[in-house]
Design a protein around this motif. Sequence first.
Motif, short mmCIF file in Angstrom:
data_model
loop_
_atom_site.label_atom_id
_atom_site.label_comp_id
_atom_site.label_asym_id
_atom_site.label_seq_id
_atom_site.Cartn_x
_atom_site.Cartn_y
_atom_site.Cartn_z
N ILE A 122 5.78 -2.08 7.59
CA ILE A 122 4.37 -1.84 7.92
C ILE A 122 3.80 -0.89 6.86
CG2 ILE A 122 2.75 -0.99 9.66
CD1 ILE A 122 4.40 -3.25 10.78
N LYS A 132 0.42 1.19 6.19
CA LYS A 132 -0.90 1.63 6.67
C LYS A 132 -1.61 2.29 5.50
CE LYS A 132 -0.43 2.44 11.58
NZ LYS A 132 0.75 2.80 12.32
N LYS A 174 -4.57 4.77 4.46
CA LYS A 174 -5.43 5.80 5.05
C LYS A 174 -6.26 6.45 3.96
CE LYS A 174 -3.10 7.20 9.19
NZ LYS A 174 -2.62 8.39 9.91
N ILE A 190 -7.98 5.79 9.17
CA ILE A 190 -7.16 4.62 8.85
C ILE A 190 -8.08 3.53 8.29
CG2 ILE A 190 -7.18 3.78 11.25
CD1 ILE A 190 -4.16 2.85 10.32
N GLU A 245 -4.05 -1.96 7.91
CA GLU A 245 -2.61 -2.04 7.74
C GLU A 245 -2.17 -3.45 7.41
OE1 GLU A 245 -0.94 -0.60 11.54
OE2 GLU A 245 -0.14 -2.62 11.79
N LYS A 288 1.32 -6.03 7.52
CA LYS A 288 2.69 -6.25 7.99
C LYS A 288 3.35 -7.17 6.99
CE LYS A 288 2.56 -5.57 12.89
NZ LYS A 288 2.09 -6.00 14.14
N ILE A 310 -7.68 -4.51 10.14
CA ILE A 310 -7.92 -3.44 11.09
C ILE A 310 -8.59 -4.08 12.30
CG2 ILE A 310 -10.17 -2.73 10.12
CD1 ILE A 310 -9.22 0.20 10.79
#
Length: 152
Positions: A69, A71, A73, A83, A86, A88, A109
């Motif tokens: 994962i 993310k 930010k 945030i 993200e 995957k 998101i």
Amino acid sequence: MPTGKIQVLLVSAKGLHDTDVFNAMDPYALLTYRSQEHKSNVASGQGSTPEWNETFEFSISGDEVTDLIIKIKDSDVGTEDDIVGEAKIPLEPVFLAKSIPPTSYNVVINDEFCGEIKVGLEFVPEETHEHGHRHGHHHEERNYGGWKESSY
């Protein structure tokens, strides 16, 4: 499930939603695989098209293949980091191919597409002997027999 290390090359991102209204955001990435976490450098002022070109390493073991994962930010001074989105990244393909060149993955998101992140992956399997022992170079001295002790 393979055992070894995954090397993740975090290249760049593009098309991100800039969360800073007044100046370009300062994005960074948090990479998580199970309980292991790495944080990239902050791409100061690079807004929606940050470039990192950093490599991170994760240990892989156990039976369960989970996704990597990432993310993204926005580093905000004085307030909590926003945030941005993200991605995957499935790791199954890299176990089979051993290496995947930098590829773009969708950043989302709240289930909405909000940019792309470019990541390269490499899998370095851990060598094992036929007895299943981990391969380490420090065991090799013993293989010469007892000549050291008997050389008076």
